[in-house]
Design an enzyme around this catalytic site. Sequence first.
Site, PDB file in Angstrom:
ATOM      1  N   GLU A  47       0.813  -1.225   0.000  1.00 43.73           N
ATOM      2  CA  GLU A  47       0.000   0.000   0.000  1.00 43.73           C
ATOM      3  C   GLU A  47       0.844   1.273   0.000  1.00 43.73           C
ATOM      4  O   GLU A  47       0.633   2.172   0.818  1.00 43.73           O
ATOM      5  CB  GLU A  47      -0.989  -0.034   1.176  1.00 43.73           C
ATOM      6  CG  GLU A  47      -1.873  -1.272   1.130  1.00 43.73           C
ATOM      7  CD  GLU A  47      -2.789  -1.430   2.335  1.00 43.73           C
ATOM      8  OE1 GLU A  47      -2.821  -0.549   3.192  1.00 43.73           O
ATOM      9  OE2 GLU A  47      -3.484  -2.470   2.410  1.00 43.73           O
ATOM     10  N   GLU A  73      -5.748 -10.656  -1.777  1.00 44.66           N
ATOM     11  CA  GLU A  73      -6.621 -10.515  -0.591  1.00 44.66           C
ATOM     12  C   GLU A  73      -8.092 -10.453  -1.004  1.00 44.66           C
ATOM     13  O   GLU A  73      -8.859  -9.620  -0.502  1.00 44.66           O
ATOM     14  CB  GLU A  73      -6.258  -9.242   0.189  1.00 44.66           C
ATOM     15  CG  GLU A  73      -4.815  -9.185   0.655  1.00 44.66           C
ATOM     16  CD  GLU A  73      -4.491  -7.964   1.512  1.00 44.66           C
ATOM     17  OE1 GLU A  73      -5.427  -7.312   2.009  1.00 44.66           O
ATOM     18  OE2 GLU A  73      -3.300  -7.670   1.685  1.00 44.66           O
TER      19      GLU A  73
END
Length: 407
Positions: A191, A306
Amino acid sequence: MVDISARERLRLLLGSGAFVLTGCGGGGNNPPSSGSIFQGGGGNPPPPPPPPPPPPPSGNTELVPGLLRDTFRNNFTVGTALSNQRVDAMDPSAQLALEQYSSITPEWELKPDVIQPEPGVYNFSEGDRVVDWALENGMEVRGHALVWHESMPAHFYQGTPVEIRSRLEEYVTTVVDYFRGRVTAWDVVNEVVSADVYRGADGIGPDRRSEMFNAIGSADYIDWAFRAARAADPAALLFISEYDTETQLKRDWLIEILRRLNSRGVPIDGVGHQFHFFLDTDPNQALAAIDAVDNEFLGLINHATEIDVSFYRDPGECWQSRTNCLADLGVAPPPEMLAQQARLLRDLFDGLVMRSSVESVSFWGVRDSDSWLNSSPVERTNYPLLFDRDAQPKPVFHAITDPNYEI
Ligand code: 9MR
């Protein structure tokens, strides 16, 4: 091209059968399961497992109905996030993981706040438990994550940029070396694309202004982490992992970062797309994210890392200030929502199997009750995963494992 030589080296090793990696049928190594836990209790011993189906010719994208890992064994490993709590208790999610999946991502055990809560202190005991359990059961391990702003203790940012660099390199080197040969792929940075993504072209991009960025005054920490990881375990596949790559702006900024890493010769093997979806997410946009990487950087691998599908498309203020969040759907979600979820992930998987750069696809949990989405952004019953709270397969499970299943 971004350091594909390392990947080519791996392919040569794989060709010689040196070890098992994503995309080469690692799931086939799982021991035969002792009967599905979602077929009910029953006192009878399980029937002997049927012989495995013959593998289709290489390059065949036809799906074989059955277990998740077998359905996709010619395409990619199928993984799940799992935590020590589930493994220790051998709860239904851990049992389903053994039965269905071919890769495990420790959900929190390999993050910096667990491994190095204090300066100079290394705690590998949490990571060892779940990693060794996965390996003993024939599964691969995705390591998540070496650098993530949400789990870096404050000491990582202390001192001069030179001191910060040396601390980070020591950390990455020690962790990757410790798990060398056990962790197949690392999310080296997680991220790191700017969170300003939704402010449009005026936002600061492409790099996230994280504490690490601010402490050293640039995003060079990404380069340092990748180089240290490659040196510590040349056989581990190294990933940059990001959420919302299914949106154009995020995707463009990610590609911009990849171009920069490429131009600097940073050793990176692939992109991890988290794919935290909503029911109305366009699966073609997710596939476009894979294609964007493929088109730009021939040789980079793609992992979906994910996957989950939230049943709540909240307004922005729910995430920002926990206001105006959608009402709890309760214990029985509308069948149409379950069908929508099934269609979405069937379309996604139909596209993923057609893309040879996709070598691993992971869900962020096994049963709906496992998911972070039951407490984020607010406490609420969510239905993001393939199995319900009773460990029963949901329509979405059948939709992706059985092409003849009618949604
Ligand atoms: O699901 C994870 C949750 O159990 C942990 O408490 C949390 C902090 O370590 O991280 C969650 O996983 C996140 C993942 O590491 C990165 N992408 C977003 C996931 C959900 O927050």
